[in-house]
Write a protein that holds these residues in place. Structure first.
Motif, PDB file in Angstrom:
ATOM      1  N   ASN A 114       0.830  -1.201   0.000  1.00 22.04           N
ATOM      2  CA  ASN A 114       0.000   0.000   0.000  1.00 22.04           C
ATOM      3  C   ASN A 114       0.865   1.251   0.000  1.00 22.04           C
ATOM      4  O   ASN A 114       0.469   2.283  -0.528  1.00 22.04           O
ATOM      5  N   TYR A 224      -3.654  -5.979  -5.477  1.00 19.86           N
ATOM      6  CA  TYR A 224      -4.790  -5.376  -4.805  1.00 19.86           C
ATOM      7  C   TYR A 224      -4.447  -3.994  -4.263  1.00 19.86           C
ATOM      8  O   TYR A 224      -5.033  -2.998  -4.658  1.00 19.86           O
ATOM      9  N   ALA A 225      -3.459  -3.973  -3.346  1.00 20.52           N
ATOM     10  CA  ALA A 225      -3.238  -2.766  -2.571  1.00 20.52           C
ATOM     11  C   ALA A 225      -2.787  -1.586  -3.429  1.00 20.52           C
ATOM     12  O   ALA A 225      -3.239  -0.462  -3.216  1.00 20.52           O
ATOM     13  N   SER A 243      -8.822  -9.203  -7.615  1.00 17.62           N
ATOM     14  CA  SER A 243      -8.753  -9.193  -6.160  1.00 17.62           C
ATOM     15  C   SER A 243      -9.635  -8.108  -5.566  1.00 17.62           C
ATOM     16  O   SER A 243     -10.286  -8.307  -4.552  1.00 17.62           O
ATOM     17  N   LEU A 246     -13.269  -8.963  -5.752  1.00 12.86           N
ATOM     18  CA  LEU A 246     -13.571  -9.996  -4.764  1.00 12.86           C
ATOM     19  C   LEU A 246     -13.637  -9.408  -3.362  1.00 12.86           C
ATOM     20  O   LEU A 246     -14.562  -9.693  -2.597  1.00 12.86           O
ATOM     21  N   THR A 247     -12.653  -8.580  -3.030  1.00 13.99           N
ATOM     22  CA  THR A 247     -12.625  -8.005  -1.692  1.00 13.99           C
ATOM     23  C   THR A 247     -13.824  -7.112  -1.459  1.00 13.99           C
ATOM     24  O   THR A 247     -14.424  -7.124  -0.385  1.00 13.99           O
ATOM     25  N   ILE A 251     -15.966  -8.282   1.682  1.00 12.12           N
ATOM     26  CA  ILE A 251     -15.890  -7.464   2.881  1.00 12.12           C
ATOM     27  C   ILE A 251     -16.905  -6.332   2.814  1.00 12.12           C
ATOM     28  O   ILE A 251     -17.668  -6.087   3.743  1.00 12.12           O
TER      29      ILE A 251
ATOM     30  N   PRO C 142      -4.655 -14.036  -1.448  1.00 10.42           N
ATOM     31  CA  PRO C 142      -5.132 -13.879  -0.081  1.00 10.42           C
ATOM     32  C   PRO C 142      -6.606 -13.517  -0.029  1.00 10.42           C
ATOM     33  O   PRO C 142      -7.303 -13.881   0.907  1.00 10.42           O
ATOM     34  N   ALA C 143      -7.083 -12.822  -1.062  1.00  7.96           N
ATOM     35  CA  ALA C 143      -8.477 -12.402  -1.053  1.00  7.96           C
ATOM     36  C   ALA C 143      -9.405 -13.603  -0.919  1.00  7.96           C
ATOM     37  O   ALA C 143     -10.473 -13.512  -0.304  1.00  7.96           O
ATOM     38  N   LEU C 146      -9.761 -14.590   2.777  1.00 14.96           N
ATOM     39  CA  LEU C 146     -10.050 -13.506   3.704  1.00 14.96           C
ATOM     40  C   LEU C 146     -11.150 -13.838   4.699  1.00 14.96           C
ATOM     41  O   LEU C 146     -10.957 -13.784   5.915  1.00 14.96           O
ATOM     42  N   LEU C 234      -0.672  -6.686   2.961  1.00 15.98           N
ATOM     43  CA  LEU C 234      -1.615  -5.764   3.587  1.00 15.98           C
ATOM     44  C   LEU C 234      -2.951  -6.407   3.895  1.00 15.98           C
ATOM     45  O   LEU C 234      -3.487  -6.278   4.988  1.00 15.98           O
ATOM     46  N   LEU C 235      -3.494  -7.141   2.932  1.00 16.91           N
ATOM     47  CA  LEU C 235      -4.880  -7.578   2.995  1.00 16.91           C
ATOM     48  C   LEU C 235      -5.169  -8.418   4.236  1.00 16.91           C
ATOM     49  O   LEU C 235      -6.082  -8.131   5.006  1.00 16.91           O
ATOM     50  N   ARG C 238      -4.506  -6.619   7.644  1.00 12.94           N
ATOM     51  CA  ARG C 238      -5.512  -5.614   7.965  1.00 12.94           C
ATOM     52  C   ARG C 238      -6.800  -6.276   8.417  1.00 12.94           C
ATOM     53  O   ARG C 238      -7.472  -5.810   9.322  1.00 12.94           O
ATOM     54  N   THR C 239      -7.154  -7.396   7.760  1.00 11.76           N
ATOM     55  CA  THR C 239      -8.418  -8.040   8.076  1.00 11.76           C
ATOM     56  C   THR C 239      -8.388  -8.713   9.443  1.00 11.76           C
ATOM     57  O   THR C 239      -9.394  -8.758  10.137  1.00 11.76           O
TER      58      THR C 239
END
Lengths: 294, 90, 297
Positions: A114, A224-225, A243, A246-247, A251, C142-143, C146, C234-235, C238-239
């Protein structure tokens, strides 16, 4: 190496296996369970069968994200592989310069993903970024939040900045392992530079390059980041990759069933690609040992 | 365990996979597999063929579920048939 | 070849031709060397420029960043850094990140060492398939994991702890460690093992006192990679965390507030995330090239 056949080796594997199984198999089973149900909580859930898979496979947003993903992955591979080889050929072989160049080139790989996004955000903003201001001064109305082409170009540039070092270092290590005698022989034969590259350096590089392509392909599939921080997937959804879709679904919208089905499809694609690469690597090594033995 | 939200079909699915792996292990101990070349372009062992079969079965199912109206049971039957062909001649 | 006084016209001609060729090659060598240096220099500039810009902004106040575009800080300030080092919310982010990264390195390397030894020395049932399965974990996005991770660690009461993130990162770090270590171990000849056993060493004693020292550099490089991939992720981190174990990467999102983004602090925090990497890469600089080929070149 001649390996001994011994099933006691499993005892050495066991601790690792338990740990990885804990973090890989249990979650994977859960994802499969989610994917066939509409889950509200542990007690309120309905069996939906294959419905989610059908919806996900026919979802235009996801299809678009998948296409974008492939376009992105192939673009960056097409840039990073030749560039990485080139840089590896340019890098000094010994002395303090070699160490210094190595450390500088490795730097982008060690920055949290990130933060890479943040760095490029700061670098490309039209008001405070060096590149953003620079391009505007040159007369082009560069804007990554409005213009999809600019956003794409910037993300690709960022990825090239971030990951070319990996390819370069892989190739550099491949080149370092070529014995000096090979080069001497080439000099005696008065081989051209191209011939040296084609017949001495490239064959040695194929081994590491396959690893490099495999790693890069997989990582670009998980990206992703960086785009999330830099463009937020925009403008519109022009830089939303798999990604992130999906996230957002898992979430952001808490759609467990659909996102689980989508995860599995995603995972199957990865599985197929990595199997092809793995088989290729293994067969190559087999060929190498065969040649070595002959 | 309740957070894993098990269902009967998925439980059957994973038990089948588990049983297959166990069966392959026993088979391997009883008569070790020899790498050979069948109609596939690469030489494979028994385990390789099982993996290829399972992976293609997954894709067959996805294709049937996603893009046709054929019942999933036909996909299952086709996959089993393909798996058997692969194990025997692959 | 010895340089003797030429005796026949033929040798004279040959020696003259040789020295001319050598001169030409030298001249060409200098030109190519400079072209190579320039090209490499250009690439290094491309690598360093965004980082330099981050550094530049981190030493400026927000008013200067937004008000006046300059290539270096006009009013040099370290206020951004003081803010990070005096606010426990900020600096605890670094402590948390380092804590789970170190835990992960320790766990991963200690289970990966014996496993990699097994893969490099023995054949056993399912070895190839197991190895491939490990690699797929390295490649699993990783997603995908999660949600179940969140549920898994919540249900075992590990949510928002360092160990949760450390364990989650094992998913890709253990396979990676095994992959690299296996390459390094395979380059140690098997005779070493056999001699040690003949000398009466037990396996654990041989492994710890002889084998591990022999692949020191491999272990160093492996640790470097473990650090790298756990530090940059990160993912998952963070989660799996909320407040107690929040990594620096997710704390950095706090710089965007209602009144706009705090660019100076963001830049300073970014600079501080690069420093641990520099320290780590400095230690392994001599082995890194081999390590990047995962020990197999």
């Amino acid at each position: 190496m001649n390996k001994v056949y011994n099933n006691k080796a499993w005892f050495l594997i066991l601790p690792m296996l338990l740990l990885v199984a804990f973090s890989a198999i249990i979650p994977l089973m859960t994802v499969v369970n989610y994917s066939v149900q509409d889950v509200f909580d542990a007690n309120t859930r309905f069996f939906t069968g294959t419905e989610w898979f059908e919806t996900m496979l026919n979802n235009p947003t996801l299809q678009a994200a998948l296409l974008r993903q492939f376009a992105f992955s192939f673009t960056i591979l097409a840039i990073q592989i030749p560039l990485g080889i080139g840089i590896a050929l340019l890098m000094p072989k010994r002395g303090w310069q070699a160490s210094a160049v190595l450390i500088l080139i490795t730097l982008p790989l060690l920055i949290p993903w990130n933060v890479v996004g943040s760095i490029w955000q700061l670098f490309t903003r039209g008001d405070i970024g060096l590149m953003g201001v620079g391009i505007r001064e040159l007369g082009y109305a560069y804007n990554i939040t409005r213009n999809p082409a600019d956003a794409w170009a910037t993300i690709i540039l960022m990825d090239v900045w971030h990951w070319t070092p990996l390819i370069a270092l892989l190739c550099y290590s491949g080149l370092r392992s070529i014995p000096d005698a090979y080069y001497q022989a080439a000099r005696i034969d008065r081989a051209s530079k191209w011939a040296v590259f084609r017949y001495i350096q490239l064959p040695k590089l194929t081994n590491v390059l396959v690893i490099g392509i495999l790693l890069r392909f997989m990582h670009s599939f998980m990206i992703y980041a960086e785009p999330f921080v830099l463009t937020g997937g925009g403008p519109g959804s022009s830089t939303t990759f798999l990604s992130q879709s999906l996230t957002t679904m898992a979430i952001g919208q808490q759609d467990l069933g659909p996102s689980a089905a989508f995860s599995l499809i995603y995972f199957l694609i990865i599985l197929l690609v990595s199997w092809v690469f793995y088989t290729a690597i293994m067969n190559m090594q087999k060929d190498n040992t065969n040649q070595g033995g002959a | 365990m309740s957070w894993m939200v098990w269902t009967v079909p998925t439980a059957i699915f994973f038990s089948t996979i588990g049983a297959m792996l166990a069966g392959m292990t026993v088979w391997e101990v009883v008569s070790p597999s020899i790498e050979r070349k069948g109609f596939l372009p690469i030489s494979t062992t028994r385990g390789d063929r099982l993996f290829i079969g399972l992976l293609s079965a997954a894709y067959i199912h996805l294709a049937v579920v996603g893009f046709t109206d054929i019942s999933i049971w036909f996909a299952l039957a086709a996959s089993i048939l393909w798996l058997l062909v692969l194990m025997r001649w692959g | 070849m010895t340089r003797s006084v030429p005796t026949t016209p033929d040798t004279v001609r040959r020696q003259a031709a040789e020295s001319a060729a050598k001169r030409r090659k030298l001249a060409r060598g200098t030109a190519t060397r400079w072209r190579r240096r320039t090209l490499l220099g250009l690439y290094l500039v491309f690598v360093m420029l965004p980082i330099y810009w981050l550094l530049n902004l981190s030493f400026q106040t927000n008013t200067e960043i937004l008000g006046n575009f300059s290539f270096w800080p006009q009013n040099f300030t370290i206020a951004n850094y003081t803010r990070i080092f005096t606010d426990s919310n900020w600096y605890m982010g670094y402590v948390n990140s380092l804590a789970y990264v170190l835990m992960n390195m320790l766990i991963s390397i200690s289970v990966a060492l014996p496993a990699a030894y097994a893969f490099s020395r023995f054949k056993f049932i399912g070895d190839k398939h197991l190895f491939f399965w490990l690699l797929t974990n390295l490649m699993a996005p990783p997603a995908v994991f999660l949600l179940p991770y969140f549920q898994l660690y919540y249900s075992v009461g590990l949510f928002d702890t360092h160990i949760a993130v450390a364990l989650a990162h094992c998913l890709f770090n253990i396979p990676l460690a095994i992959w690299i270590l296996e390459g390094f171990m395979s380059s140690v000849p098997k005779e070493v093992d056999e001699t040690a056993y003949i000398d009466g060493y037990s396996f654990p004693r041989f492994f710890v006192t002889i084998f591990i020292p022999m692949i020191r550099s491999g272990i160093g490089v492996t640790l470097f990679f473990l650090f790298m991939f756990s530090w940059v992720e990160l993912l998952l981190s963070r989660t799996l965390t909320a407040t107690n174990a929040q990594p620096i990467a997710s704390i950095m999102t706090r710089t965007s507030t209602a009144s706009g983004i705090d660019w100076g602090t963001l830049a300073a925090a970014g600079v501080l995330t690069i420093l641990p990497g520099i320290v780590v890469v400095y230690f392994v600089r001599n082995h890194i090239a081999k390590g990047f080929a995962l020990g197999r070149t």
